[in-house]
Design a protein around this motif. Structure first.
Motif, PDB file in Angstrom:
ATOM      1  N   HIS A  92       0.919  -1.261   0.087  1.00  0.00           N
ATOM      2  CA  HIS A  92       0.018  -0.201  -0.094  1.00  0.00           C
ATOM      3  C   HIS A  92       0.876   1.352  -0.009  1.00  0.00           C
ATOM      4  CE1 HIS A  92      -2.886   2.823   2.579  1.00  0.00           C
ATOM      5  NE2 HIS A  92      -2.680   3.152   1.425  1.00  0.00           N
ATOM      6  N   PHE A  93       0.724   2.173  -1.089  1.00  0.00           N
ATOM      7  CA  PHE A  93       1.497   3.187  -1.168  1.00  0.00           C
ATOM      8  C   PHE A  93       0.790   4.370  -0.906  1.00  0.00           C
ATOM      9  CE2 PHE A  93       3.315   0.132  -4.380  1.00  0.00           C
ATOM     10  CZ  PHE A  93       4.332  -0.132  -3.666  1.00  0.00           C
ATOM     11  N   ARG A  94       1.425   5.356  -0.099  1.00  0.00           N
ATOM     12  CA  ARG A  94       0.679   6.558   0.085  1.00  0.00           C
ATOM     13  C   ARG A  94       1.382   7.798  -0.589  1.00  0.00           C
ATOM     14  NH1 ARG A  94      -0.133   6.469   5.714  1.00  0.00           N
ATOM     15  NH2 ARG A  94       1.739   7.906   5.933  1.00  0.00           N
ATOM     16  N   PHE A  95       0.594   8.725  -0.921  1.00  0.00           N
ATOM     17  CA  PHE A  95       1.455   9.897  -1.699  1.00  0.00           C
ATOM     18  C   PHE A  95       1.168  11.175  -0.891  1.00  0.00           C
ATOM     19  CE2 PHE A  95       1.120   6.384  -4.570  1.00  0.00           C
ATOM     20  CZ  PHE A  95       2.218   6.407  -5.434  1.00  0.00           C
ATOM     21  N   GLY A  96       2.069  11.686  -0.427  1.00  0.00           N
ATOM     22  CA  GLY A  96       1.723  12.830   0.453  1.00  0.00           C
ATOM     23  C   GLY A  96       1.867  14.181  -0.282  1.00  0.00           C
ATOM     24  N   ARG A  97       1.625  15.404   0.336  1.00  0.00           N
ATOM     25  CA  ARG A  97       1.637  16.513  -0.258  1.00  0.00           C
ATOM     26  C   ARG A  97       2.841  16.808  -1.171  1.00  0.00           C
ATOM     27  NH1 ARG A  97       2.054  22.061  -0.010  1.00  0.00           N
ATOM     28  NH2 ARG A  97       3.928  22.105   1.363  1.00  0.00           N
ATOM     29  N   LEU A  98       3.981  16.421  -0.753  1.00  0.00           N
ATOM     30  CA  LEU A  98       5.209  16.870  -1.744  1.00  0.00           C
ATOM     31  C   LEU A  98       5.779  15.533  -2.522  1.00  0.00           C
ATOM     32  CD1 LEU A  98       7.635  17.993   1.151  1.00  0.00           C
ATOM     33  CD2 LEU A  98       6.318  19.330  -0.264  1.00  0.00           C
TER      34      LEU A  98
ATOM     35  N   GLU B  57       7.083  17.053   6.426  1.00  0.00           N
ATOM     36  CA  GLU B  57       5.947  16.981   5.651  1.00  0.00           C
ATOM     37  C   GLU B  57       6.090  15.678   4.550  1.00  0.00           C
ATOM     38  OE1 GLU B  57       2.536  19.437   4.107  1.00  0.00           O
ATOM     39  OE2 GLU B  57       4.599  20.694   4.407  1.00  0.00           O
ATOM     40  N   GLU B  58       5.027  14.813   4.538  1.00  0.00           N
ATOM     41  CA  GLU B  58       5.171  13.556   3.802  1.00  0.00           C
ATOM     42  C   GLU B  58       5.205  13.500   2.418  1.00  0.00           C
ATOM     43  OE1 GLU B  58       2.950   9.842   4.821  1.00  0.00           O
ATOM     44  OE2 GLU B  58       1.750  10.779   3.357  1.00  0.00           O
ATOM     45  N   VAL B  59       6.210  13.039   1.760  1.00  0.00           N
ATOM     46  CA  VAL B  59       6.261  12.728   0.330  1.00  0.00           C
ATOM     47  C   VAL B  59       5.715  11.231   0.019  1.00  0.00           C
ATOM     48  CG1 VAL B  59       7.881  12.330  -1.518  1.00  0.00           C
ATOM     49  CG2 VAL B  59       8.703  13.773   0.511  1.00  0.00           C
ATOM     50  N   PHE B  60       6.048  10.354   0.756  1.00  0.00           N
ATOM     51  CA  PHE B  60       5.617   9.053   0.279  1.00  0.00           C
ATOM     52  C   PHE B  60       5.756   8.077   1.409  1.00  0.00           C
ATOM     53  CE2 PHE B  60       7.132   4.805  -1.121  1.00  0.00           C
ATOM     54  CZ  PHE B  60       6.174   4.491  -2.308  1.00  0.00           C
ATOM     55  N   ALA B  61       4.828   7.255   1.440  1.00  0.00           N
ATOM     56  CA  ALA B  61       4.825   6.152   2.445  1.00  0.00           C
ATOM     57  C   ALA B  61       4.416   4.864   1.981  1.00  0.00           C
ATOM     58  CB  ALA B  61       4.181   6.646   3.826  1.00  0.00           C
ATOM     59  N   ALA B  62       4.992   3.721   2.461  1.00  0.00           N
ATOM     60  CA  ALA B  62       4.585   2.411   1.853  1.00  0.00           C
ATOM     61  C   ALA B  62       4.476   1.445   3.207  1.00  0.00           C
ATOM     62  CB  ALA B  62       5.769   1.984   1.156  1.00  0.00           C
ATOM     63  N   ARG B  63       3.449   0.606   3.130  1.00  0.00           N
ATOM     64  CA  ARG B  63       3.051  -0.529   3.898  1.00  0.00           C
ATOM     65  C   ARG B  63       3.623  -1.931   3.096  1.00  0.00           C
ATOM     66  NH1 ARG B  63       2.361  -0.259   9.405  1.00  0.00           N
ATOM     67  NH2 ARG B  63       1.376  -2.241   9.032  1.00  0.00           N
ATOM     68  N   LEU B  64       4.414  -2.498   3.569  1.00  0.00           N
ATOM     69  CA  LEU B  64       4.876  -3.792   2.503  1.00  0.00           C
ATOM     70  C   LEU B  64       4.539  -5.143   3.283  1.00  0.00           C
ATOM     71  CD1 LEU B  64       8.548  -2.264   1.803  1.00  0.00           C
ATOM     72  CD2 LEU B  64       6.467  -1.843   0.549  1.00  0.00           C
ATOM     73  N   GLU B  65       4.048  -5.845   2.396  1.00  0.00           N
ATOM     74  CA  GLU B  65       3.964  -7.276   2.767  1.00  0.00           C
ATOM     75  C   GLU B  65       4.749  -8.091   2.330  1.00  0.00           C
ATOM     76  OE1 GLU B  65       0.816  -8.038   4.403  1.00  0.00           O
ATOM     77  OE2 GLU B  65      -0.020  -6.259   4.203  1.00  0.00           O
ATOM     78  N   PRO B  66       4.924  -9.347   2.776  1.00  0.00           N
ATOM     79  CA  PRO B  66       6.018 -10.434   2.290  1.00  0.00           C
ATOM     80  C   PRO B  66       5.975 -10.517   0.829  1.00  0.00           C
ATOM     81  CG  PRO B  66       4.449 -11.425   4.268  1.00  0.00           C
ATOM     82  CD  PRO B  66       3.741 -10.019   3.695  1.00  0.00           C
ATOM     83  N   ALA B  67       5.097 -10.042   0.197  1.00  0.00           N
ATOM     84  CA  ALA B  67       5.175 -10.319  -1.279  1.00  0.00           C
ATOM     85  C   ALA B  67       6.166  -9.294  -1.816  1.00  0.00           C
ATOM     86  CB  ALA B  67       3.808  -9.935  -2.059  1.00  0.00           C
ATOM     87  N   VAL B  68       6.681  -8.406  -1.206  1.00  0.00           N
ATOM     88  CA  VAL B  68       7.649  -7.538  -1.767  1.00  0.00           C
ATOM     89  C   VAL B  68       9.115  -8.169  -1.609  1.00  0.00           C
ATOM     90  CG1 VAL B  68       9.146  -5.522  -1.377  1.00  0.00           C
ATOM     91  CG2 VAL B  68       6.610  -5.409  -1.253  1.00  0.00           C
TER      92      VAL B  68
END
Lengths: 143, 107
Positions: A92-98, B57-68
């Protein structure tokens, strides 16, 4: 680890009876959980994954947006599911403001031939999906 | 975290122009589905959380599963208007946290 013990381990792992596989219904349920009940529409998101894979241990996967996305649409999330792995969730990837270009690339394990699904969620709450059927000739050593 | 990741981040970017961030982290991403020679389950140990931000300030985030796949690779894009420090942080099932910081100058 000594080479021999590694080979023994790998062999033992390979000989186990197959672990349970996810089912397409499980992926459908996960997609519905993302969309809030409605089926995700087709379009706007583009999933790139090879249709024929020799080695399922590390398969390149890219999710980006298609040309049919309105200019003011803001991508917030991308979910990736695989219906033939022991568990259907991939990432699951989340895309933030930046965030810049709404695109993500990674490498995944595919236990067997299966359908990979990407669901994109936009800031307006709309959900769009793309699916690719992948033929895996040498499966990932998942079980 | 004994081994540092391979990280590709530009040190200088243009304001408002997207740039790519690529990271390859050395990690077995043990799925928890495999068994050892005596039939015991090998405990799951994956990087389950990855976050990238600039000055909070958020750029990008990921929740990874064993499939990665093992040695997880992630490529994504960022866009900055102001100079700042990019923080890339990840956590695995053993609770090991790691972090990389890159100062990025917006020109």
């Amino acid at each position: 680890m000594r080479r021999r013990s590694f080979v023994v381990m790998a062999g033992a792992a390979a000989m186990l009876p197959g672990a349970a596989r996810a089912k397409p219904e499980e992926v459908e349920a996960l997609v519905r959980a993302v969309t809030g009940g409605a089926p995700a529409r087709r379009g706007r998101v583009r999933l790139e994954v090879p249709e024929l894979v020799e080695n399922g241990n590390a398969v390149g996967l890219t999710v980006s947006l298609g040309e049919d996305v309105p200019e003011d649409a803001v991508l917030t999330d991308i979910h990736v599911f695989a219906d033939g792995n022991p568990r259907p969730g991939v990432a699951h990837f989340r895309f933030g403001r930046l965030a810049g270009v709404p695109k993500v690339a990674t490498r995944v394990r595919l236990a067997t031939s299966q359908t990979v699904t990407a669901v994109a969620v936009f800031a307006d709450g709309s959900c769009w999906q793309d699916q690719v059927g992948v033929l895996v000739t040498w499966s990932a050593c998942l079980d | 975290m004994a081994v540092r990741p391979l990280l590709s981040v530009p040190r200088e970017v243009k304001a408002g122009v997207p740039f790519e961030v690529r990271i390859l982290i050395q990690h077995p991403m043990e799925t928890g589905f495999r068994r050892d020679a005596v039939g015991g389950v090998i405990a799951r140990d994956i990087i389950h959380t990855f976050e990238c931000s600039v000055d909070g300030e958020e750029v990008f985030a990921a929740r990874l599963e064993p499939a990665v796949a093992a040695n997880p690779f992630l490529a994504f894009s960022a866009r900055l208007e102001r100079s700042g420090t990019m923080v890339l942080r990840w956590v695995d099932d053993r609770g090991v946290e790691a972090e990389e910081r890159v100062a990025i100058r917006v020109v």
